[in-house]
Design a protein around this motif. Sequence first.
Motif, PDB file in Angstrom:
ATOM      1  N   GLY A 116       0.838  -1.197   0.000  1.00 53.47           N
ATOM      2  CA  GLY A 116       0.000   0.000   0.000  1.00 53.47           C
ATOM      3  C   GLY A 116       0.867   1.239   0.000  1.00 53.47           C
ATOM      4  N   TRP A 117       0.273   2.378   0.337  1.00 53.16           N
ATOM      5  CA  TRP A 117       0.999   3.643   0.460  1.00 53.16           C
ATOM      6  C   TRP A 117       0.884   4.163   1.878  1.00 53.16           C
ATOM      7  N   VAL A 118       1.913   4.886   2.314  1.00 50.02           N
ATOM      8  CA  VAL A 118       1.898   5.587   3.594  1.00 50.02           C
ATOM      9  C   VAL A 118       2.295   7.037   3.336  1.00 50.02           C
ATOM     10  N   MET A 119       1.466   7.964   3.808  1.00 47.14           N
ATOM     11  CA  MET A 119       1.772   9.394   3.699  1.00 47.14           C
ATOM     12  C   MET A 119       1.345  10.081   4.981  1.00 47.14           C
ATOM     13  N   LYS A 120       2.283  10.762   5.615  1.00 48.85           N
ATOM     14  CA  LYS A 120       2.010  11.504   6.852  1.00 48.85           C
ATOM     15  C   LYS A 120       1.321  10.633   7.887  1.00 48.85           C
ATOM     16  N   GLY A 121       1.763   9.386   7.985  1.00 48.97           N
ATOM     17  CA  GLY A 121       1.218   8.466   8.971  1.00 48.97           C
ATOM     18  C   GLY A 121      -0.077   7.793   8.573  1.00 48.97           C
ATOM     19  N   GLU A 122      -0.675   8.188   7.455  1.00 48.01           N
ATOM     20  CA  GLU A 122      -1.909   7.567   6.989  1.00 48.01           C
ATOM     21  C   GLU A 122      -1.611   6.507   5.938  1.00 48.01           C
ATOM     22  N   LYS A 123      -2.458   5.474   5.898  1.00 49.57           N
ATOM     23  CA  LYS A 123      -2.207   4.339   5.019  1.00 49.57           C
ATOM     24  C   LYS A 123      -3.361   4.126   4.053  1.00 49.57           C
ATOM     25  N   PHE A 124      -3.008   3.745   2.834  1.00 50.41           N
ATOM     26  CA  PHE A 124      -3.994   3.281   1.854  1.00 50.41           C
ATOM     27  C   PHE A 124      -3.527   1.927   1.334  1.00 50.41           C
ATOM     28  N   PRO A 125      -4.427   0.933   1.305  1.00 50.13           N
ATOM     29  CA  PRO A 125      -5.778   0.943   1.857  1.00 50.13           C
ATOM     30  C   PRO A 125      -5.757   1.000   3.386  1.00 50.13           C
ATOM     31  N   SER A 126      -6.848   1.460   3.955  1.00 51.11           N
ATOM     32  CA  SER A 126      -6.949   1.503   5.406  1.00 51.11           C
ATOM     33  C   SER A 126      -7.011   0.079   5.957  1.00 51.11           C
ATOM     34  N   SER A 127      -6.786  -0.046   7.254  1.00 51.97           N
ATOM     35  CA  SER A 127      -6.843  -1.365   7.881  1.00 51.97           C
ATOM     36  C   SER A 127      -8.232  -1.979   7.758  1.00 51.97           C
ATOM     37  N   GLN A 128      -9.279  -1.164   7.635  1.00 46.68           N
ATOM     38  CA  GLN A 128     -10.639  -1.672   7.481  1.00 46.68           C
ATOM     39  C   GLN A 128     -10.870  -2.291   6.109  1.00 46.68           C
TER      40      GLN A 128
ATOM     41  N   GLY B 172     -11.924  14.093   1.594  1.00 48.04           N
ATOM     42  CA  GLY B 172     -11.023  14.601   2.621  1.00 48.04           C
ATOM     43  C   GLY B 172      -9.677  14.951   2.037  1.00 48.04           C
ATOM     44  N   ASN B 173      -8.721  15.241   2.913  1.00 53.14           N
ATOM     45  CA  ASN B 173      -7.400  15.678   2.471  1.00 53.14           C
ATOM     46  C   ASN B 173      -6.291  14.723   2.895  1.00 53.14           C
ATOM     47  N   GLY B 174      -6.637  13.485   3.242  1.00 49.78           N
ATOM     48  CA  GLY B 174      -5.671  12.449   3.548  1.00 49.78           C
ATOM     49  C   GLY B 174      -5.929  11.241   2.678  1.00 49.78           C
ATOM     50  N   ILE B 175      -5.168  10.159   2.893  1.00 52.67           N
ATOM     51  CA  ILE B 175      -5.347   8.952   2.068  1.00 52.67           C
ATOM     52  C   ILE B 175      -5.998   7.802   2.831  1.00 52.67           C
ATOM     53  N   ASP B 176      -6.142   7.920   4.147  1.00 51.66           N
ATOM     54  CA  ASP B 176      -6.770   6.863   4.939  1.00 51.66           C
ATOM     55  C   ASP B 176      -8.284   7.017   4.847  1.00 51.66           C
ATOM     56  N   THR B 177      -8.953   6.062   4.202  1.00 56.57           N
ATOM     57  CA  THR B 177     -10.392   6.185   3.973  1.00 56.57           C
ATOM     58  C   THR B 177     -11.185   6.169   5.270  1.00 56.57           C
TER      59      THR B 177
ATOM     60  N   LYS C  15     -10.574   7.818   7.804  1.00 55.37           N
ATOM     61  CA  LYS C  15     -10.528   9.154   8.391  1.00 55.37           C
ATOM     62  C   LYS C  15     -11.179  10.214   7.503  1.00 55.37           C
ATOM     63  N   LEU C  16     -11.733   9.799   6.352  1.00 53.38           N
ATOM     64  CA  LEU C  16     -12.388  10.739   5.463  1.00 53.38           C
ATOM     65  C   LEU C  16     -13.824  11.011   5.920  1.00 53.38           C
TER      66      LEU C  16
ATOM     67  N   ASN D 208      -8.830  14.333  -1.978  1.00 57.46           N
ATOM     68  CA  ASN D 208      -9.043  12.900  -2.162  1.00 57.46           C
ATOM     69  C   ASN D 208     -10.538  12.614  -2.145  1.00 57.46           C
ATOM     70  N   THR D 209     -11.043  12.062  -3.245  1.00 60.23           N
ATOM     71  CA  THR D 209     -12.432  11.624  -3.347  1.00 60.23           C
ATOM     72  C   THR D 209     -12.434  10.110  -3.489  1.00 60.23           C
ATOM     73  N   VAL D 210     -13.250   9.428  -2.699  1.00 64.40           N
ATOM     74  CA  VAL D 210     -13.214   7.961  -2.661  1.00 64.40           C
ATOM     75  C   VAL D 210     -14.610   7.394  -2.874  1.00 64.40           C
ATOM     76  N   VAL D 211     -14.701   6.411  -3.772  1.00 66.18           N
ATOM     77  CA  VAL D 211     -15.901   5.582  -3.895  1.00 66.18           C
ATOM     78  C   VAL D 211     -15.595   4.281  -3.161  1.00 66.18           C
ATOM     79  N   ARG D 212     -16.360   4.003  -2.123  1.00 63.77           N
ATOM     80  CA  ARG D 212     -16.097   2.827  -1.271  1.00 63.77           C
ATOM     81  C   ARG D 212     -17.324   1.935  -1.252  1.00 63.77           C
ATOM     82  N   MET D 213     -17.124   0.655  -1.560  1.00 66.55           N
ATOM     83  CA  MET D 213     -18.227  -0.299  -1.578  1.00 66.55           C
ATOM     84  C   MET D 213     -18.041  -1.312  -0.456  1.00 66.55           C
TER      85      MET D 213
END
Length: 319
Positions: free
Chosen positions: A114-126, A247-252, A254-255, A277-282
């Motif tokens: 995944g990616w890590v930026m400023k302590g946030e992770k994508f994909p999130s742990s969820q 939102g303005n981070g990558i951890d979904t 926290k959006l 950051n705009t996310v479509v989450r299913m």
Amino acid sequence: MGRTFREQLCFLLLSVSVLRGCCRDLENNEISDEFYSLFNPEPRRDPPDAFVYRRPLRCMDMVAVEGQFTFTAETPHLSCATFLMAEPSELISVEFGRVDIDCSGGDFITVFDGWVMKGEKFPSSQDHPLPLYERYVDYCDSAPARRSVRSSQNVAMVFFRVHSAGSSFTLTVRKHVNLFPCNAISQSPEGSYTMVIPQQRRNCSFSILYPVAIDISEYRLGRHSSFPKRIMPGCTESEDFVQLLGGNGIDTSKLLPITDICTSFTGPTHMKIGCDNTVVRMVSSGSFVSRVSFSYRALDSQELQTIKLNNVEDFCFNN
């Protein structure tokens, strides 16, 4: 809106700053080859004796093409990272080639799923299928037989630290078809995508690192026929739904939720989201074959200004 985060996205992945022209200085850098490939993909050439793309790896780098990348330290480098990216329908593998580092002296090479930026992770742990500790694979701690690591989605990272000049290593990056892509980050500010979850209990997120206009054209559960769409602030009573997040981070996780869709429908749902950051989450219970289709494009400067001044969705400009 944090300027630091916006500048990081500009350097790493075509953020909203690209729309304002503040990344033009990248055009004359070697790293622009990777950025150019995001907009101008060439046909894949896979003959047995195909030419292998090679170039040096920098302490802070982004790689969006297949090839071999070699890092050689001229001085100690204590905090380095390489962002890897493929098409949303692809996975990434990282193979360790020649490695000359001092593991016992504190050097390391770690691949993150995944990616890590400023302590946030994508994909999130969820949303990720693996627990967090399994997403880190360290070269120094791995069994000698494990020379390759494969991601679960189209993005991955390599962290490394070397203390001595002359330390070096080579990584081979390859891309692989993902038959059922789940989590992904878009390579470009416009496009269309269909996300399918084949009767699995899981969550999937598609992240667009731009302020965008987005049209959700279809959401279906199994073979259900179309129903009038029902959009509400939350779908707490449903185990199957689609969320639109911003939102303005990558951890979904926290959006901020913009809207939820709880029932099958066919027909456009159009929204303009002024977020980095705009996310479509299913979210799927696993009882159905879930499917959502959508298209998106970057907002122009006039649309951004209108949203900032007049739209109820301007929370991204104020947080």
